[in-house]
Design an enzyme around this catalytic site. Structure first.
Site, short mmCIF file in Angstrom:
data_model
loop_
_atom_site.label_atom_id
_atom_site.label_comp_id
_atom_site.label_asym_id
_atom_site.label_seq_id
_atom_site.Cartn_x
_atom_site.Cartn_y
_atom_site.Cartn_z
N HIS A 119 0.81 -1.22 0.00
CA HIS A 119 0.00 0.00 0.00
C HIS A 119 0.84 1.27 0.00
CE1 HIS A 119 0.13 0.93 4.40
NE2 HIS A 119 0.12 -0.37 4.57
N ASP A 171 6.03 0.68 7.07
CA ASP A 171 4.59 0.55 6.80
C ASP A 171 4.13 1.64 5.84
OD1 ASP A 171 1.94 -0.22 6.93
OD2 ASP A 171 1.62 0.54 8.96
N GLU A 194 -5.02 1.92 2.52
CA GLU A 194 -5.07 0.74 3.39
C GLU A 194 -5.28 1.16 4.84
OE1 GLU A 194 -3.77 -2.31 6.17
OE2 GLU A 194 -2.85 -0.36 5.88
N GLU A 195 -4.62 2.25 5.23
CA GLU A 195 -4.56 2.59 6.66
C GLU A 195 -5.90 3.01 7.26
OE1 GLU A 195 -2.33 1.76 8.46
OE2 GLU A 195 -0.40 1.85 7.47
N ASP A 224 3.10 -6.32 3.52
CA ASP A 224 2.70 -5.23 4.42
C ASP A 224 3.06 -5.58 5.86
OD1 ASP A 224 1.61 -2.95 5.51
OD2 ASP A 224 -0.45 -3.68 5.43
N HIS A 271 3.25 2.93 12.92
CA HIS A 271 2.33 4.07 13.11
C HIS A 271 2.89 5.16 14.02
CE1 HIS A 271 -1.41 1.40 12.00
NE2 HIS A 271 -0.47 1.36 11.09
#
Lengths: 482, 482
Positions: free
Chosen positions: B280, B292, B326-327, B354, B425
């Site tokens: 992604h 990520d 995606e997130e 991912d 994140h």
């Protein structure tokens, strides 16, 4: 073996002032029983840990001149009283630097889109104008490299980068933070960014003191995270200018009245001979100073609490000094050394716990020849806490540096500092980072060693006088590992 | 063994639409030579790493709807073109949530002096009034525990605490973040704090998506660091009320136009059969999405670049899909599955990378019975990168969930994720956290496995249809390890 003879009266008074060493001797059975009454409760009662929660969770950060620092002074007095240990305050005038807004951004170029950089003002930093200062970044890896740049520093933002990886590297690179900004200011820089002195980073900025000598107007000086220092490095290595905007709203307020907290357990036989147990009550204004130096504070307080219960009291006086302003001025250490100058010849041993709450690894000494032989027979009670061995002939602490000219012997409990610089001077220096069992073991080692110094038949031989320039250089730079 | 017979025309068309498996076979010498031309350059050329620097250092964060996300779309198109891989965009409507001011403080009580808490709004959070929201904290460790509190949640700030320690715990606790705030809102809470889903912390907040279903007005929902969650826990355990003030200035803007980027290396023999390689393109708005999912993006792009150089081309078509969103919405995944619904029976294998840039540990499959036997003879070229073994019968990725009802076989390269959730994140998900050699090895494994799927004489047997409710539940919750 000097043939020079002092006048006998002067000789007599010197001998009276400064206790002389005696031959080595092992502890008696009664003295070894004291070990059980010190080490046992230190390991099992969790009292130091409870106190650490009070000063961190309860009081929080304690930068000199802040409400937190004042709250810590009152807490320490209350706590000593509750412990049955006589305590008082001694005045210290402290600087009062306060943090303000702080942010930085990488300005966009053709090669990158710009973005925020994570910065934290260094204690003593100057402020930027409200709108910030903008400049092209020039990177150096040492103070020597800065000196070679000449005119290229003018109007620039100097990035002090380095390669700190392990705790032992702190000593090599700390001067980039403490002295780099002043040198950059002299060379015409508009601001400085100092890579955080860190052994781990999750984009974590580390503050710390920087020093602008008289006559050098402070410029904005911020730490930048390892991640952002590496980003700037990569972008600079990729060629082309890298411009940064920095906003720092910190302020130097008028000096404030503060205090060292001093407490004593009087000696039974030689109350005039003093064993000093030090730690520092102040912390940085981020995090809650759990490792730096809440842990040291509660260890020496607990040693005093346990020693105060011993009947009879140890031979000599054990004096706890909770210094104010270790972090950004050493004013407490200087005030103590001045106020107690006449007593310093009778300071027969001094320790400062200021390397976090890690487990104990051994005992260290900085004393005259023969000291190790005197101490070694007394170490057996520490075998069980992993600290029954004598390590290198070096001990000290930033707050003890003013005692160097008086040739006060230093002793110490060396601790595991593997993760100390992960959190040192950061928001992450909080209670959860201190391991209760490790704290208890180091507390036990401090309590027993304090007793050893106070109870041994003789005192440690005093170390040689330090080289002249080293004596007054008690700036805010901590020695390695502290 | 069913005796039910389909009409022969329908049967014929189904057989034409969905390729059928063949018996296992080993690669030929010529096919094994391709391994050298895929694995060799992936390991030695550092091309994926260069691309990762471009998308992280050069572009930065890429939250859906942001300028960074758009820049990433353009960068991907340019990069595929430079690699000689045909690429295009496909439209995706995305949510556009933006972060604002965010801060919190512990309000003083008799037991503690108060202080800032480190928080970060969760994606999808509501805002507080400008002056913030203040409430007494009530702590729960599970959604079930929340349900038992009833009236006690009204007007409170719910702290979702947990005990995440290792990467495998993510799956157990992620629903506290994704669903907890909505459930707390329903129960009358004024705000929520969710302990960061982290395997390490230096007072590091972790963001992530939270979901308010239709009809539930979003309340302020922030992550709080592990340190501050533990502080709140200790203070609550100590008794007496703990009050917090929270200020969040985030906003939900109108939806924006964005894109998936799709690229293809056409198959020489069965171009209509598609091997999908996904990752992604979007990231969170903090850090630069290196693990990520910058790492996944550059791995699948590099696989396509290397496959495009092979003459002859592999038997089937390899299609790279760089999903948007995606997130915080999976809109790209849903848009892809809708736009390509007719083709899904001819998607003969799909992978999504991912799980960061860690080193490869093995190959995984989610397919019908007998799949492992088909794949095993093709794994020898991966022995040298530590990935020549077949791991558990599970593979997937959040963006692949809309392909489940079409029973598309999934394959994967399992990676070392030991430190993935240290930075996931967070501001610390930056290039420096990705190890170049590990990235190169995983890239090699992806390139070879893509070739295997595209070149094997037969295709993988399709897995059974998923249980009905699982199919459309493609919310923003990632599965464990993603």
């Amino acid at each position: 073996m000097s043939t020079f003879l002092l006048p006998s009266t002067l000789m007599a008074s010197l001998l009276a002032a400064t206790p002389q060493p005696s031959p080595a001797s092992a502890p008696t059975a009664a003295q070894l029983q004291v070990a059980e009454r010190l080490v046992g409760p230190a390991l099992s009662e969790g009292h130091a840990w409870t106190r650490l929660a009070e000063i961190t969770d309860g009081i929080g950060p304690r930068l000199s001149g802040s409400e937190g620092a004042e709250a810590a002074v009152q807490w320490a007095l209350r706590s000593f009283k509750a412990d049955g240990v006589k305590a008082w305050t001694e005045p210290v005038k402290v600087p009062r630097w306060v943090r303000g807004e702080e942010r930085a951004e990488l300005l966009s170029s053709e090669r990158f889109r710009g973005r925020p950089l994570t910065v934290m003002a260094l204690g003593g930093s100057g402020a930027t104008p409200v709108e910030g200062v903008t400049g092209e970044v020039v990177e150096v890896f040492s103070l020597e490299e800065l000196a070679t740049l000449g005119e290229r520093v003018k109007g620039r933002i100097v990035l002090f980068n380095h390669t700190m990886e392990k705790p032992e590297d702190y000593g090599r690179f700390a001067s980039l933070r403490s002295r780099g900004p002043a040198l950059a200011a002299k060379a015409g820089a508009v601001a400085t960014l100092v890579r955080s002195l860190a052994t781990a980073s999750l984009n974590t900025p580390h503050t710390g003191a920087t020093r602008f000598e008289d006559g050098i107007a402070p410029i904005p000086a911020a730490s930048v995270t390892v991640e952002d220092a590496e980003l700037l490095h990569r972008l600079l290595a990729g060629g082309g200018p890298v411009r940064v905007k920095l906003v720092l709203g910190c302020k130097e307020l008028p000096e404030a009245d503060s205090f060292n907290v001093v407490a004593e357990v009087k000696g039974r036989e030689k109350p005039e001979e003093i064993i000093l147990l030090g730690a520092h009550l102040d912390s940085w204004d981020v995090g809650t100073g759990a490792h730096d130096d809440g842990a040291g504070v509660v260890m020496v307080m607990e040693a005093a609490r346990l020693l105060a219960k011993q009947k009879p009291a140890p031979r000599r006086t054990v004096r706890v000094v909770l210094f104010m302003n270790e972090e950004n001025g050493l004013r407490g250490a200087k005030a103590y050394a001045e106020a107690h100058a006449a007593e310093l010849p009778r300071h027969v041993a001094a320790l400062e716990m200021d390397a976090g709450g890690g487990k104990p690894l051994g005992v260290s000494l900085r004393a005259g020849e023969g000291a190790a032989e005197l101490v070694r027979p007394w170490l057996s009670p520490l075998v069980g806490v992993g600290s029954g061995n004598l390590l290198a002939q070096e001990a000290g602490g930033a707050d003890l540096t003013p005692l160097l000219p008086a040739r006060v012997p230093f002793f110490g409990v060396r601790q595991d500092g593997t993760h100390y610089f992960d959190v040192h001077h950061t928001h992450a220096d909080t209670l959860d980072k201190v391991e209760p069992e490790a704290l208890a073991k180091s507390t036990a080692a401090v309590a027993w060693m304090a007793y050893v110094m106070a109870e041994m038949p003789g005192v440690l031989p005093r170390p040689p006088a330090p080289p002249a320039p080293a004596a007054p250089a008690a700036g805010p730079v901590k020695s390695s590992g502290h």
